[in-house]
Scaffold this active site. Structure first.
Site, PDB file in Angstrom:
ATOM      1  N   LEU A   1      20.575   9.751  49.146  1.00  0.00           N
ATOM      2  CA  LEU A   1      19.935  10.744  48.792  1.00  0.00           C
ATOM      3  C   LEU A   1      18.513  10.586  48.462  1.00  0.00           C
ATOM      4  O   LEU A   1      17.632  11.161  49.471  1.00  0.00           O
ATOM      5  CB  LEU A   1      20.428  12.300  49.144  1.00  0.00           C
ATOM      6  N   ASP A   2      18.646  10.221  46.927  1.00  0.00           N
ATOM      7  CA  ASP A   2      17.087   9.896  47.208  1.00  0.00           C
ATOM      8  C   ASP A   2      16.822   9.368  47.477  1.00  0.00           C
ATOM      9  O   ASP A   2      14.889   9.649  47.552  1.00  0.00           O
ATOM     10  CB  ASP A   2      17.660   9.227  45.324  1.00  0.00           C
TER      11      ASP A   2
END
Length: 667
Positions: free
Chosen positions: A410-411
């Site tokens: 997700l980052d």
């Protein structure tokens, strides 16, 4: 955004968010002088730094800088070669030279990061690797390391992963390690332990490791090298391989483990062989070409060794993949060589792009070339493990490495989407829509976002004997949540997820006003991440939480105008925002970026931070810091992103240059 407004109204009323709260500081910073920025110097040094970073861009548009861990990784590379009897003498001697140079003379061992304390497990592996290469136990550096190990109780005090390796090398009995049976892959999802309940990195390491543990793997060890001298008590007589359980839950898990250790050898062979095949197939599905299973070194080593012991020939395509993936992590510097834990091309490329985007008056063609490369890396229709929790969620994320389709994170996804949106939202609309939908679908129930998984919050699993590293799970964190919230707010979709994420962030703020940095060191990184997200979300920068964060950042600014924070802050929160030795370029950049995001571009603190960066630019027009920049796992595994001290200062200078020019024009 009515939900967000309610959050703001409530949090403003909470006693913990009053602007006048005292922010503790362990630094006594003298009153700051009104340092002025030399505009010509800023212009020249920024232009030089920008040219220098562009010269490092690959021909296809991406950047990739070395990623360094402690000496555990290069030591394990040597140990792996001897495990398999595939010893490259020239290579092992280059790696040994690197390991010797990293020994810390103050304590005689090897730390987990530059300037860190003695770590017994890293020191044991480094010592063993050097002895395998041929270093005499009587050599001064070996004597120093051995004495340091024995002073701390000997090799029996090593962590679980080190003891597992020692068991495979027949240095300790298998009773000295937790049971890791291949039958783990057969457990149902409702069971207290299931592979989907642990983090991606734990999964990728554990499943091939379970094969090695089940068949009681034995290293070939062609030179028959042992390390008996590192044990305070003979290994077969040692009774204290497992530390004393200090909680009721740990005692319960220890009891289960000891019972399992007696039952496990008696399991029916039919079940045993079936579970090994299941673990083998799980591993083969995720081999990931020449980027390796999970694209991380420990998993790749376990897969390589397990396939060999399962009978795959040296020249079998799967063995060749594993071998090439491991070789792809090597950094050969001529006289010495070392091994990376993984590669970071997507992360390096997007952060460099964001830095260069900050001043849009500069030529953006190199950035667009980088963004085009990033679009090609998007994970769209692969059978990723995220589908275990969200089977109907279409892909749309990015992985950290060149390829890791089962495990986009997700980052990276939020950062890439942020850069694409800034670069040309229309040009990248399809990629942005898929990214936004995937991120929104990966939000955890508490409103936060984790690195790889949804609701991976089974904290009790960190109490099992195998998990002495304390990083078996992947819960939501402030820094990743901030990146996701920032992009989703900027993109304008999924606003319910945005205000739920902001609510999570407000709850996570520390009493000091800072935020914890899970994936960067530490509170400076976390605080920058959240303030950046708030700015993208057009959050009220006069809100009490923001003002407290600003006050905290200013309170930990050093007398030289910079900022620094030790990885020891993961052990002791009282060290938040502190590095006794010096400031660092990358942490100074984070602090300055956070302050500017909060609207403090004209503050004395920002000017002094910018001047610190200008004063400390190297002759190559970039910056260089030896300090490790991030945790892989807090307390046990740390990373030095070699690019952080290069592109983050550029980002800070670019933003300051753009904002002050805008202010000047407006005036």
């Amino acid at each position: 955004m009515d939900g967000l407004q309610r959050i703001l109204d409530i949090s403003q009323q909470q006693g913990g968010f009053t602007v006048n709260d005292e922010v503790p500081s362990s630094y006594s910073v003298p009153s700051l002088s009104q340092d002025e920025i030399n505009v010509d110097e800023l212009e020249n040094k920024f232009t030089q730094a920008r040219s220098a970073i562009l010269s490092l861009q690959k021909s296809d548009g991406h950047w990739c800088f070395p990623l360094e861990a402690d000496c555990t990784i290069p030591a394990e590379y040597i140990l792996m070669m001897h495990f398999m009897d595939e010893v490259d003498v020239i290579l092992e001697n280059k790696i040994a030279r690197f390991i010797r140079e990293k020994q810390d003379l103050t304590h005689g061992g090897w730390p987990l990061y530059f300037g860190g304390a003695f770590d017994i497990s890293c020191t044991i592996k480094s010592y063993y690797a050097l002895k395998l290469v041929g270093d005499s136990p009587d050599a001064t550096h070996m004597v120093r390391a051995r004495e340091a190990i024995l002073e701390r109780g000997g090799a029996a005090k090593a962590n679980v992963f080190t003891r597992l390796l020692l068991a495979m090398y027949e240095q300790i009995p298998w009773s000295g390690v937790p049971v890791v049976p291949s039958e783990l892959v057969l457990l149902p999802s409702w069971f207290p332990f299931h592979i989907s309940k642990v983090s991606y990195w734990s999964r990728a390491v554990m499943i091939p490791l379970s094969i090695l543990c089940t068949i009681k793997a034995r290293a070939i060890n062609p030179r028959n090298v042992n390390i008996d001298e590192l044990f305070a008590v003979p290994p077969e007589q040692e009774k204290n391989y497992f530390p004393q359980a200090d909680t009721l839950l740990k005692r319960a898990f220890m009891l289960v483990e000891r019972v399992l250790s007696r039952v496990e050898p008696k399991l029916p062979q039919s079940i045993r062989q079936y579970s090994i095949r299941k673990a083998e197939n799980w591993t083969l599905e995720r081999l990931n070409g020449e980027c390796g299973i999970g694209a991380i070194f420990p998993a790749m080593v376990n897969a390589h060794e397990s396939l060999a012991l399962l009978g795959y020939a040296y020249d079998h395509p799967n063995r060749v993949q594993c071998r090439n993936a491991l070789r792809g992590l090597l950094i050969d510097e001529g006289e010495r060589a070392w091994c990376q834990p993984c590669t970071s091309p997507v992360w390096d490329t997007v952060l460099t792009s964001l830095a260069l985007q900050e001043d849009s008056t500069t030529d953006q063609e190199p950035v667009l070339k980088a963004l085009d490369w990033l679009v090609e890396q998007q994970v769209l229709d692969e059978p990723g493990d995220w589908r275990d929790k969200q089977p109907n969620l279409l892909g749309g994320g990015w992985a950290f490495q060149y390829a890791n389709p089962h495990y986009p994170d997700l980052d990276d996804t939020a950062a890439v989407a942020w850069a694409l949106d800034q670069g040309d939202a229309q040009r990248y609309q399809k990629s942005l829509d898929r990214a936004a939908d995937w991120l929104a679908g990966m939000q955890s129930r508490n409103g936060g976002f984790a690195a790889f998984d949804i609701d991976n919050t089974y904290h009790y699993l960190n109490e099992i004997p195998f998990a002495d590293h304390g990083a078996l799970i992947d819960p939501p964190t402030s820094d990743v949540t901030a990146r996701c919230v920032g992009f989703l707010a900027k993109y304008g979709k999924h606003q319910r997820e945005v205000w739920r994420g902001i609510s999570f962030l407000l709850r996570e703020q520390e009493k000091s006003g800072s935020w914890f940095g899970r994936w960067g060191t530490n509170y400076i990184y976390g605080t920058w991440s959240v303030l950046e997200a708030f700015q993208l979300a057009e959050f009220d920068m006069q809100h009490a939480s923001v003002r407290r964060a600003v006050k905290w950042l200013e309170s930990v600014q050093r007398a030289d105008g910079g900022w620094g924070e030790t990885n020891d802050s993961y052990l002791d929160a009282q060290l938040a925002g502190q590095l006794p030795e010096t400031s660092t370029a990358f942490q100074t950049a984070w602090a300055v970026l956070g302050l500017m995001a909060a609207g403090e571009v004209n503050s004395v603190s920002v000017r002094r931070g910018i001047n610190y960066l200008l004063r400390n630019q190297e002759d190559d027009h970039l910056w260089e810091d030896p300090w490790f920049t991030a945790p892989g796992f807090p307390r046990v595994f740390y990373l030095r992103y070699h690019g952080y001290s290069k592109f983050f200062p550029i980002w800070a200078l670019a933003r300051y240059r753009a904002l002050t020019r805008t202010v000047s024009v407006c005036m």
